[in-house]
Design a protein around this motif. Structure first.
Motif, mmCIF file in Angstrom:
data_model
loop_
_atom_site.group_PDB
_atom_site.id
_atom_site.type_symbol
_atom_site.label_atom_id
_atom_site.label_comp_id
_atom_site.label_asym_id
_atom_site.label_seq_id
_atom_site.Cartn_x
_atom_site.Cartn_y
_atom_site.Cartn_z
ATOM 1 N N TRP A 1 0.834 -1.203 0.000
ATOM 2 C CA TRP A 1 0.000 0.000 0.000
ATOM 3 C C TRP A 1 0.873 1.260 0.000
ATOM 4 N N PRO A 2 0.367 2.347 -0.573
ATOM 5 C CA PRO A 2 1.133 3.593 -0.574
ATOM 6 C C PRO A 2 1.197 4.208 0.819
ATOM 7 N N ARG A 3 2.197 5.034 1.043
ATOM 8 C CA ARG A 3 2.269 5.793 2.296
ATOM 9 C C ARG A 3 1.312 6.970 2.175
ATOM 10 N N THR A 4 0.423 7.097 3.123
ATOM 11 C CA THR A 4 -0.600 8.127 3.065
ATOM 12 C C THR A 4 -0.490 9.056 4.268
ATOM 13 N N THR A 5 -1.243 10.154 4.243
ATOM 14 C CA THR A 5 -1.179 11.129 5.327
ATOM 15 C C THR A 5 -1.525 10.484 6.659
ATOM 16 N N ALA A 6 -2.570 9.659 6.677
ATOM 17 C CA ALA A 6 -2.949 8.912 7.877
ATOM 18 C C ALA A 6 -2.665 7.432 7.642
ATOM 19 N N VAL A 7 -2.350 6.722 8.705
ATOM 20 C CA VAL A 7 -2.073 5.292 8.608
ATOM 21 C C VAL A 7 -3.393 4.535 8.499
ATOM 22 N N MET A 8 -3.506 3.673 7.496
ATOM 23 C CA MET A 8 -4.729 2.896 7.321
ATOM 24 C C MET A 8 -4.745 1.694 8.256
ATOM 25 N N PRO A 9 -5.903 1.338 8.807
ATOM 26 C CA PRO A 9 -5.990 0.168 9.682
ATOM 27 C C PRO A 9 -5.819 -1.122 8.898
ATOM 28 N N PRO B 1 -16.789 -0.895 13.152
ATOM 29 C CA PRO B 1 -16.206 -0.067 12.101
ATOM 30 C C PRO B 1 -14.709 0.135 12.306
ATOM 31 N N ALA B 2 -13.929 -0.041 11.251
ATOM 32 C CA ALA B 2 -12.509 0.290 11.312
ATOM 33 C C ALA B 2 -12.375 1.811 11.411
ATOM 34 N N LYS B 3 -11.492 2.264 12.282
ATOM 35 C CA LYS B 3 -11.339 3.704 12.495
ATOM 36 C C LYS B 3 -9.942 4.160 12.078
ATOM 37 N N VAL B 4 -9.895 5.315 11.430
ATOM 38 C CA VAL B 4 -8.626 5.897 10.998
ATOM 39 C C VAL B 4 -8.224 6.994 11.970
ATOM 40 N N HIS B 5 -7.024 6.883 12.533
ATOM 41 C CA HIS B 5 -6.496 7.943 13.394
ATOM 42 C C HIS B 5 -5.996 9.068 12.485
ATOM 43 N N CYS B 6 -6.726 10.162 12.462
ATOM 44 C CA CYS B 6 -6.457 11.241 11.514
ATOM 45 C C CYS B 6 -5.220 12.045 11.921
ATOM 46 N N THR B 7 -4.642 12.722 10.945
ATOM 47 C CA THR B 7 -3.384 13.433 11.136
ATOM 48 C C THR B 7 -3.604 14.930 11.325
ATOM 49 N N LEU B 8 -2.956 15.497 12.330
ATOM 50 C CA LEU B 8 -2.994 16.937 12.541
ATOM 51 C C LEU B 8 -1.970 17.597 11.625
ATOM 52 N N ILE B 9 -2.439 18.555 10.825
ATOM 53 C CA ILE B 9 -1.567 19.281 9.898
ATOM 54 C C ILE B 9 -1.188 20.609 10.546
ATOM 55 N N GLU B 10 0.050 20.711 10.981
ATOM 56 C CA GLU B 10 0.515 21.893 11.707
ATOM 57 C C GLU B 10 0.728 23.061 10.758
ATOM 58 N N LYS B 11 0.077 24.199 11.071
ATOM 59 C CA LYS B 11 0.284 25.416 10.268
ATOM 60 C C LYS B 11 0.623 26.565 11.210
ATOM 61 N N ALA B 12 -0.163 27.633 11.235
ATOM 62 C CA ALA B 12 0.292 28.807 11.990
ATOM 63 C C ALA B 12 -0.756 29.407 12.905
ATOM 64 N N SER B 13 -1.859 28.725 13.155
ATOM 65 C CA SER B 13 -2.934 29.337 13.936
ATOM 66 C C SER B 13 -2.882 28.987 15.414
ATOM 67 N N VAL B 14 -1.855 28.266 15.830
ATOM 68 C CA VAL B 14 -1.703 27.904 17.238
ATOM 69 C C VAL B 14 -0.512 28.653 17.816
#
Length: 362
Positions: free
Chosen positions: A314-322, A329-342
């Protein structure tokens, strides 16, 4: 196949085993390699129609969407499914409907094409009543689940979205963290709110319901967020989605407050319009539409063919697939995209600009 057999000096049955991927343990590896090399050199292509007549499979999958095709996220979900199916030798047919009658009609049309199975997705993560017409063939639900968990399904881990977003704000030093939620009853609203509350508790911060506003959109939503600013003076905001984060930006600007300095904000979606328009750019959690489509297509083919899928390719994706054998239901641990609002991230972002992570394709 006869020409390949003559060229390599083997039987037609040997060529058939190799070209149909059934040579393991039956054909010597060096012979199988010579057959494949000869097939490539001679431009061999399998006849899909002839194969479907022999195997009773068309290698066609139907994607049924309930209003999904009209959303900004359809492309990622459909692209993920298409990429996976293409690698597995399948073709994807996509149709859309907005009521039970329309869906039944589309399902009947796809069945006339002889599809081998279905992917079924709703507009947003929700519990769905699966149309009876879909239950006659292998079926996988995408960004949806059925109440009885009768079918494989995949969805974002909504609890972890709320937990991770709130934890990021706590790590930035925020202590009065508001939640701008959704006024509609949704799985995403319930899960993200629970994650928000649990993160506060785990970090020793009292849950203050006065810091919560559930809104819909437009003027009333903006006024609710403005009232929250004036009444409770939050120093951080976790927003149900990027669209609601806009109200925080607008209310802060009207009060002379700087996002990323005076107030920190985390959204959800990594919505392209908001991600590229808001200034400073919004730290957000990306929903795994590509990953859900890719996983669901692999899970469906595994069911259709009754075999294991090699997940290591499988390809490397932003979030790791289960894993494919994850219970529904299979759940995907979503990825936090760090930008500048914090708070604290603006300086780092200026030194090392970041954008949404790109995925590798096979």
């Amino acid at each position: 196949m006869k020409q390949i057999a003559q060229r390599v000096g083997v039987s037609v049955s040997t060529v058939s085993l190799v070209l149909n991927g059934r040579d393991g343990g039956r054909v010597k590896p060096q012979v199988a390699r010579r057959v494949r090399e000869a097939a490539d050199a001679m431009g061999y292509q399998p006849n899909a129609l002839a194969r479907s007549l022999r195997t009773s499979r068309t290698h066609i999958v139907g994607f049924i969407s309930v209003e999904v095709a009209t959303t900004p996220y359809a492309g990622g979900m459909i692209q993920g499914a298409q990429d996976a199916l293409s690698a597995l030798g399948y073709v994807l047919l996509t149709v859309s409907g907005d009521d039970a009658q329309a869906i039944d009609g589309e399902v009947d049309a796809l069945r006339r094409y002889g599809v081998d199975g279905f992917l079924y997705s709703a507009m947003s993560n929700r519990v769905v009543d699966v149309p009876r017409s879909l239950t006659r063939l292998p079926l996988v639900l995408v960004d949806a689940t059925d109440a009885a968990h009768r079918f494989p399904s995949i969805e974002p881990d909504e609890f972890r979205i709320g937990y991770d977003a709130t934890t990021r704000l706590i790590d930035a030093g925020c202590r009065r963290i508001a939640y701008v939620g959704c006024a509609e009853p949704m799985i995403a609203q319930t899960g993200r709110l629970e994650g928000y509350r649990q993160a506060l508790v785990d970090h020793g911060i009292d849950v203050d319901e006065r810091l919560r506003r559930d809104v819909l959109n437009n003027g009333p939503a903006l006024r609710a967020v403005e009232e929250l600013f004036d009444a409770e003076r939050p120093d951080g905001f976790f927003c149900f989605n990027d669209a609601r984060a806009w109200y925080v930006y607008e209310a802060a600007a009207r009060r002379g407050l700087a996002i990323g300095d005076d107030v920190s904000v985390v959204g959800v979606d990594n919505h392209r319009v908001f991600a590229e328009t808001l200034e400073p750019q919004l730290t957000t959690i990306e929903l795994p539409h590509y990953e859900m489509g890719y996983w669901a297509a692999n899970r469906l083919v595994a069911w259709i063919e009754g075999r294991a899928i090699n997940e290591s390719t499988w390809p490397r994706t932003t979030a790791v697939m289960p894993l494919l054998d994850t219970p529904a239901p299979a759940k995907v641990h979503c990825t936090l995209i760090e930008k500048a609002s914090v708070r604290g991230a603006r300086w780092a972002a200026r030194r090392c600009p970041t954008s949404a992570a790109r995925r590798d394709t096979p």
